[in-house]
Design a protein around this motif. Structure first.
Motif, mmCIF file in Angstrom:
data_model
loop_
_atom_site.group_PDB
_atom_site.id
_atom_site.type_symbol
_atom_site.label_atom_id
_atom_site.label_comp_id
_atom_site.label_asym_id
_atom_site.label_seq_id
_atom_site.Cartn_x
_atom_site.Cartn_y
_atom_site.Cartn_z
ATOM 1 N N LEU A 60 0.805 -1.217 0.000
ATOM 2 C CA LEU A 60 0.000 0.000 0.000
ATOM 3 C C LEU A 60 0.841 1.272 0.000
ATOM 4 C CD1 LEU A 60 -2.813 -1.035 2.520
ATOM 5 C CD2 LEU A 60 -2.865 -1.109 0.013
ATOM 6 N N CYS A 61 2.165 1.143 0.152
ATOM 7 C CA CYS A 61 3.035 2.310 0.101
ATOM 8 C C CYS A 61 3.199 2.773 -1.355
ATOM 9 C CB CYS A 61 4.402 1.984 0.687
ATOM 10 S SG CYS A 61 4.396 1.718 2.482
ATOM 11 N N PRO A 62 3.450 4.062 -1.571
ATOM 12 C CA PRO A 62 3.585 4.577 -2.935
ATOM 13 C C PRO A 62 4.631 3.862 -3.783
ATOM 14 C CG PRO A 62 3.308 6.392 -1.414
ATOM 15 C CD PRO A 62 3.451 5.156 -0.567
ATOM 16 N N LYS A 63 5.718 3.390 -3.183
ATOM 17 C CA LYS A 63 6.759 2.738 -3.975
ATOM 18 C C LYS A 63 6.276 1.471 -4.648
ATOM 19 C CE LYS A 63 8.753 0.405 0.091
ATOM 20 N NZ LYS A 63 9.964 0.268 0.939
ATOM 21 N N TRP A 64 5.149 0.912 -4.152
ATOM 22 C CA TRP A 64 4.556 -0.275 -4.768
ATOM 23 C C TRP A 64 3.181 0.028 -5.365
ATOM 24 C CZ3 TRP A 64 7.372 -4.317 -6.012
ATOM 25 C CH2 TRP A 64 8.567 -4.549 -5.304
ATOM 26 N N GLY A 65 2.915 1.320 -5.638
ATOM 27 C CA GLY A 65 1.687 1.678 -6.331
ATOM 28 C C GLY A 65 0.549 2.142 -5.453
ATOM 29 N N GLY A 66 0.785 2.262 -4.147
ATOM 30 C CA GLY A 66 -0.266 2.700 -3.236
ATOM 31 C C GLY A 66 -0.181 4.186 -2.951
ATOM 32 N N SER A 67 -0.700 4.586 -1.812
ATOM 33 C CA SER A 67 -0.668 5.988 -1.399
ATOM 34 C C SER A 67 -0.455 6.051 0.098
ATOM 35 C CB SER A 67 -1.988 6.686 -1.758
ATOM 36 O OG SER A 67 -3.046 6.180 -0.957
ATOM 37 N N TRP A 68 0.005 7.212 0.580
ATOM 38 C CA TRP A 68 0.206 7.353 2.021
ATOM 39 C C TRP A 68 -1.114 7.330 2.769
ATOM 40 C CZ3 TRP A 68 4.317 5.452 3.212
ATOM 41 C CH2 TRP A 68 5.508 5.708 2.544
ATOM 42 N N GLU A 69 -2.156 7.813 2.160
ATOM 43 C CA GLU A 69 -3.472 7.757 2.800
ATOM 44 C C GLU A 69 -3.886 6.308 3.035
ATOM 45 O OE1 GLU A 69 -8.050 9.409 2.154
ATOM 46 O OE2 GLU A 69 -6.581 9.589 0.545
ATOM 47 N N GLU A 70 -3.688 5.467 2.026
ATOM 48 C CA GLU A 70 -4.018 4.040 2.164
ATOM 49 C C GLU A 70 -3.139 3.376 3.214
ATOM 50 O OE1 GLU A 70 -5.175 1.903 -1.838
ATOM 51 O OE2 GLU A 70 -3.502 3.285 -2.194
ATOM 52 N N ALA A 71 -1.841 3.651 3.156
ATOM 53 C CA ALA A 71 -0.901 2.987 4.064
ATOM 54 C C ALA A 71 -1.183 3.347 5.517
ATOM 55 C CB ALA A 71 0.532 3.357 3.687
ATOM 56 N N HIS A 72 -1.295 4.633 5.811
ATOM 57 C CA HIS A 72 -1.555 5.042 7.194
ATOM 58 C C HIS A 72 -2.933 4.580 7.661
ATOM 59 C CE1 HIS A 72 2.082 7.349 7.786
ATOM 60 N NE2 HIS A 72 1.875 8.044 6.685
ATOM 61 N N GLY A 73 -3.908 4.640 6.765
ATOM 62 C CA GLY A 73 -5.252 4.205 7.135
ATOM 63 C C GLY A 73 -5.301 2.732 7.471
ATOM 64 N N PHE A 74 -4.629 1.921 6.663
ATOM 65 C CA PHE A 74 -4.596 0.477 6.915
ATOM 66 C C PHE A 74 -3.870 0.169 8.215
ATOM 67 C CE2 PHE A 74 -2.453 -3.693 6.323
ATOM 68 C CZ PHE A 74 -3.599 -4.498 6.317
ATOM 69 N N ALA A 75 -2.738 0.839 8.457
ATOM 70 C CA ALA A 75 -1.980 0.594 9.685
ATOM 71 C C ALA A 75 -2.833 0.888 10.915
ATOM 72 C CB ALA A 75 -0.713 1.450 9.697
ATOM 73 N N ARG A 76 -3.533 2.000 10.885
ATOM 74 C CA ARG A 76 -4.383 2.347 12.029
ATOM 75 C C ARG A 76 -5.539 1.364 12.175
ATOM 76 N NH1 ARG A 76 -4.744 5.902 15.765
ATOM 77 N NH2 ARG A 76 -6.744 6.496 16.691
ATOM 78 N N GLU A 77 -6.120 0.962 11.068
ATOM 79 C CA GLU A 77 -7.203 -0.019 11.089
ATOM 80 C C GLU A 77 -6.742 -1.324 11.736
ATOM 81 O OE1 GLU A 77 -8.864 -2.913 7.612
ATOM 82 O OE2 GLU A 77 -8.905 -0.782 7.151
ATOM 83 N N CYS A 78 -5.536 -1.758 11.399
ATOM 84 C CA CYS A 78 -4.994 -2.993 11.983
ATOM 85 C C CYS A 78 -4.789 -2.851 13.477
ATOM 86 C CB CYS A 78 -3.676 -3.355 11.303
ATOM 87 S SG CYS A 78 -3.846 -3.840 9.577
ATOM 88 N N MET A 79 -4.262 -1.692 13.901
ATOM 89 C CA MET A 79 -4.026 -1.469 15.327
ATOM 90 C C MET A 79 -5.339 -1.490 16.108
ATOM 91 S SD MET A 79 -2.373 1.869 17.255
ATOM 92 C CE MET A 79 -3.796 2.911 16.872
ATOM 93 N N LEU A 80 -6.333 -0.770 15.617
ATOM 94 C CA LEU A 80 -7.603 -0.665 16.335
ATOM 95 C C LEU A 80 -8.384 -1.968 16.308
ATOM 96 C CD1 LEU A 80 -8.775 2.893 15.207
ATOM 97 C CD2 LEU A 80 -7.632 2.245 17.346
ATOM 98 N N GLY A 81 -8.130 -2.799 15.305
ATOM 99 C CA GLY A 81 -8.859 -4.058 15.198
ATOM 100 C C GLY A 81 -8.244 -5.196 15.979
#
Length: 315
Positions: free
Chosen positions: A178-199
């Motif tokens: 999900l990081c930009p270097k692999w075609g993602g975005s910072w919004e996706e990366a940070h959002g997913f990380a937080r989602e994993c933590m809260l879940g």
């Protein structure tokens, strides 16, 4: 920089944190797959078996005996998974961790050949046992390396999460996708990380994904923008919350992977100048270290010593 320090040098040996690693390497090198299988089958329910599979896959030369195992029993999910992981490891060793622009055409060709072989082995493993976590975790590596895209990576992660919600290795591998270097975005990366933590329950590794996302974001910035990024108030607040929910929580039990996660918090708090918080994480590490994240900061041992000594002197 000299490593002269009043404290011992950092210990990057994985077996120092997890003594079973030395035994796993020994029996894998001896091709004693019966003993390895008994060990894996006896792991407590919910254990992230991707850690064990990765240790086995990084043992030089095991591919020959694993190929014999698969040839003798094409339905052996364990052997298929470890051989697939070994092919991934060989492939990434050829590609290296360099940015794509610094990887030659020949390297890419050989890299993709090994990943395609791995993909076939792992497809068979997950077809035979759709709940086998280590096989799905490796298929997240092949999806990224073969550039199959975020949608396919997410599909694979969702299949893993169906049986193993909160699977840390799987989440960490999808985060990279999900990081930009692999075609993602910072919004996706940070959002997913937080989602994993809260879940995830408090006291688990999952909060470490918040730290990983910030390290990746920091590294992606130009040098002059990095300090400003880490001084943003929300970054410090997010890291403080993530550390409290994971490695600093009273229920934290130091599962496989904890040294890397603890090190990520130590590195980030050091970089942002919060030596008091960094010192807490360095004390918890007790001299243990992993290549990531310290390789992002320069030569790993030198980076570790420089930041550790500064943190402990002030914090």
């Amino acid at each position: 920089m000299s490593l002269r320090s009043p404290l011992p040098p950092p210990d990057f040996e994985l077996a120092s944190a997890f003594p079973e690693v030395a035994w796993l390497r020994q029996v894998a090198a001896a091709s004693d797959w019966t003993a390895v299988r008994q060990y894996v089958d006896g792991l407590p329910q919910g254990t992230d078996r991707a850690f064990v599979v990765r240790v086995l896959a990084e043992t030089p030369g095991v591919e020959q005996s694993l190929r014999e195992q698969v040839a003798a029993d094409p339905y052996d999910v364990f052997a298929l998974t470890v051989l697939g992981a070994r092919e991934v490891d060989i492939g990434w060793g050829i590609r290296t961790s360099a940015r794509a622009k610094n990887v030659t055409w020949e390297q890419f060709a050989r890299f993709h050949a090994h990943l395609r072989d791995a993909e076939q082995l792992l497809i068979r493993a997950t077809a035979l046992d759709p709940s086998y976590d280590a096989a799905w975790a490796e298929r997240l590596n092949t999806a990224r390396g073969l550039q199959l895209g975020r949608n396919e990576a997410r599909r694979r992660y969702d299949r893993l999460a169906k049986y193993h919600p909160g699977h840390f290795t799987g989440q960490a591998r999808l985060l990279q996708q999900l990081c930009p270097k692999w075609g993602g975005s910072w919004e996706e990366a940070h959002g997913f990380a937080r989602e994993c933590m809260l879940g995830a329950p408090d006291g688990t590794l999952n909060g470490g994904l918040v730290a990983e996302a910030h390290i990746e974001h920091w590294l992606d910035l130009k040098s002059e923008a990095r300090t400003e990024y880490l001084h943003r108030p929300h970054v410090h607040a997010e890291l403080t919350e993530a550390a409290a929910r994971s490695v600093l929580h009273p229920q934290f039990g130091r599962p496989h992977g904890w040294v890397t996660v603890q090190g990520a918090f130590a590195a980030l708090f050091s970089l942002m100048g919060d030596t008091a918080s960094a010192a807490v994480h360095f004390r918890a590490l007790g001299g243990l270290a992993s290549e990531y994240p310290w390789s992002y900061l320069g030569k790993p041992a030198e980076s570790y010593v420089r930041h550790r000594d500064a943190a402990l002197a002030r914090g």
